[in-house]
Enzyme design. Structure first.
Site, mmCIF file in Angstrom:
data_model
loop_
_atom_site.group_PDB
_atom_site.id
_atom_site.type_symbol
_atom_site.label_atom_id
_atom_site.label_comp_id
_atom_site.label_asym_id
_atom_site.label_seq_id
_atom_site.Cartn_x
_atom_site.Cartn_y
_atom_site.Cartn_z
ATOM 1 C CB THR A 135 111.785 -5.804 78.799
ATOM 2 O OG1 THR A 135 111.473 -7.079 78.269
ATOM 3 C CG2 THR A 135 110.649 -4.836 78.561
ATOM 4 C CE LYS A 184 109.725 -7.109 75.416
ATOM 5 N NZ LYS A 184 109.061 -7.482 76.723
ATOM 6 C CB THR A 217 105.229 -8.180 78.034
ATOM 7 O OG1 THR A 217 104.538 -7.926 79.244
ATOM 8 C CG2 THR A 217 104.455 -7.568 76.881
ATOM 9 C CD GLU A 252 113.601 -13.696 81.343
ATOM 10 O OE1 GLU A 252 113.110 -14.545 82.083
ATOM 11 O OE2 GLU A 252 113.208 -12.518 81.287
ATOM 12 C CG ASN A 268 112.735 -14.623 85.294
ATOM 13 O OD1 ASN A 268 112.094 -13.654 84.944
ATOM 14 N ND2 ASN A 268 113.104 -15.583 84.460
ATOM 15 C CB SER A 309 117.184 -5.700 91.937
ATOM 16 O OG SER A 309 117.757 -6.707 91.145
#
Lengths: 412, 412
Positions: free
Chosen positions: B155, B181, B192, B279, B407, B412
């Site tokens: 993702t 992942k 997730t 991230e 995040n 978007s």
């Protein structure tokens, strides 16, 4: 930019008979800023306090607890710049030396002085500079010193936080004036939070103690988690007894009712000001959880939502990412929660939108409705757990680029 | 930029006899990307799994638990783009329809298919597009499909995560290949997390179940908090039994010992890859807590440190702000912790620096030593609680501007 928070004006802050406040530049950490505050209380004042549960509670907090237990507190001394936390035996000695110096200046015992520190953890308190600054703070003592003190206790706060109000009690006008500081995210584990509230009511020590605990729970402890607090968090309520009212000793009488409402109101405004000035905050979020079996589980859910970095970044982006809210409810620790009974609303001052029900998105929900609410600066997330009558409210702010910037730069 | 993580090469991933993998572009959420993965297992394969504790556990997770309990699993189907979580009864129907379609294609029952979804929560699964994509995934089934699958399950991951290794067991070469992942911060409540590990060992169902639970605890559950997980988190271990080894059924024998070590090793590498690709991550942090009364309290302390936004922003800034680490230990919930017995070290691959002891900064500690360690990309915080012999390790990453950016922008 703080969210709907304006700086107090000197005229907003009403002196409290029996309290004098002075500030000074002691050079604790930075030059040319007022960083030392002295608060002198008249004889006969009563003092109650609530303190951090952090196991690394700072040296001044340890002394505060002892000195409050002894009663007859006559002074508070607050330095900013260095928190005197994680400083071991030397930290305790430094805090006590501060109390000795204040006691000498005011003619009271060291045990009648409450010390407070805020700032960087793990660095030794420059106690010599602090003590050298005391004569200037002492000379500055005055009834209208609150405005300067509100500035002198700031750390990363962008605005001073101070509130006054007056209330009639037993035919007398009672004045309440309070200060707070703490600009971290709303979990005060991320920044020392200090709150001071003084009034001139006459109230029994037992009721003052109970009221202080209740007001803390509904205000400063609704922007934090029990046991999840910084090393220095402290909330102090002073009652000088100079308003001339008959001493309040009946917890069921109208006088206590009036005092209680006023103290809770001022406490909530002081606590909310910390959230509104949260580091990098662009939104003020109210998380209102109802329909729980008890307050504890309502608070768990409210904190799970209000502390989720994913929820907070979505609010920063004005993104009605309701999945993140539902995920947070799901991991809040209510293992028997029936998600099919949940309902969730997003609301602004103007409207409230039903977002989720029956375990998923509400059939009536349209993304543009959520998006419209999310553009507001003040947003309420309301959750009905659908299994009881308890409720709890928590206030928080969003999570922005500037939060990272401020906290990555704090010591430099 | 991921921290010391490199993309797997196709040649790194060794086919596992008994497993075929195919991918397809189903247009689940975005066009022109592979978002559908089909994994076919040979008859006789054994499967074990560990799933999220989130009360909003997604529809596919609910089905997975049922289907695994039935045994004889023959296929896994994974879509990215939409998580099919918070989707109520329709979500369950969609997940089951997916199993029906896969079962038809492979000639097995729907109950022999495990469905997995990852992506945005609260949006309906476009099940028609998913099913329409299945023939292409089916046609693509091959033993060397792992590399493509590692990409098709991503993702917000910036790099695919896949590992293979081989180990001798009972005179046979056993192959293990795994995928993972999840690019959120390391608490998978924020993204997730999926992990799939297949091997061709023959092992009893009871030992496979126990090993899967143990490996999850030491890997994926050491980058998360019990009960603090996303709606879709799943970790699956497959054993096809085609390596030709005698079935492993003795938990004390050398064969199980070898298999256990290999499964745990691959699981940890897959889990650590998620943190390394966290991230916005710029640092990989190992929080090693020892000297505790039990593993539970060691994990509490490790998570308090590893999840503190203040600690994580300080690491982003390469700031040895040890006060924030001590404050986090202090609020970890060990109410009888004697901070005077604590010791804390900061370490890199090259050195380890004693930072705190006796309730404060270590007398030998110099700020420049801490600053030197903090400049490294891989940093260990080691804590000795000084009251027992238990230990636990948690892996995390720092908290950067890019975390907020990713995040705030995700939908978007």
């Amino acid at each position: 930019m703080p969210v709907n928070l304006t700086a107090p004006q000197p005229s907003d802050l009403i002196p409290v008979p029996g309290v004098r406040v002075g500030v000074a530049e002691a050079g604790i950490r930075k030059a040319n800023r007022r960083d030392l505050t002295l608060i002198e209380l008249a004889a006969g004042s009563r003092v109650a306090g609530v303190f951090t549960l952090n196991r690394f509670c700072a040296a001044p907090v340890q002394l505060c607890k002892q000195h409050i237990a002894g009663g007859d507190v006559r002074a508070l001394v607050i330095n900013t710049g260095v928190a005197n936390a994680g400083t071991g035996e030397q930290g305790l000695a430094d805090a006590y030396a501060t109390c000795v110096a204040v006691g000498r200046a005011l003619g009271v015992a060291p045990e009648q002085v409450l010390p407070f520190s805020t700032g960087v953890i793990l660095e030794p308190l420059p106690v010599d500079r602090l003590i050298a600054g005391l004569p200037a703070a002492h000379a500055d003592l005055r009834e209208d010193g609150w405005f300067d003190a509100a500035h002198a206790i700031m750390t990363t706060d962008t605005l001073a936080k101070a509130v006054s109000r007056q209330v009639e009690i037993g035919g007398r006008t009672v004045t309440l004036t309070g200060l707070s500081k703490g600009a971290g995210m709303i979990k005060p584990n991320m920044a020392t939070m200090l709150g001071f509230l003084a009034c001139d009511a006459a109230v029994s020590q037992a009721l003052l103690d109970a009221l202080t605990k209740e007001a803390a729970d509904l205000s400063f402890n609704s922007i934090t988690v029990d046991g999840d607090t910084s090393t220095n968090d402290s909330f102090i309520v002073v009652a000088t007894g100079q308003a001339g009212n008959a001493e309040i000793a009946d917890p069921l009488g109208p006088d206590f009712h009036a005092l209680r409402a006023a103290v809770i109101d001022v406490s909530i405004r002081l606590a909310q000001a910390i959230v509104r000035d949260g580091e990098g905050a662009t939104k003020f979020m109210t998380i209102a959880v109802e329909g729980g079996l008890d307050i504890v589980e309502c608070r768990k859910v409210a904190y799970a939502i209000g502390q989720s970095p994913l929820v907070k970044t979505a609010f920063f982006a004005s993104d009605p990412n309701l999945g993140r809210i539902l995920a947070a409810i799901g991991y809040a620790g209510l293992q028997d929660l029936d998600v099919g009974r949940l309902r969730v609303w997003l609301g602004s001052a103007a409207e409230e939108v039903l977002v989720a029900e029956l375990g998923g998105r509400a059939p009536t929900y349209r993304e543009e409705d959520g998006a419209r609410v999310m553009k507001e600066a003040e947003i309420t997330v309301r959750v009905d757990l659908g299994r009881g009558r308890a409720r709890a409210t928590v206030w928080t702010c969003d999570f922005s680029y500037d939060y990272v910037k401020i906290n990555a730069d704090y010591r430099s």
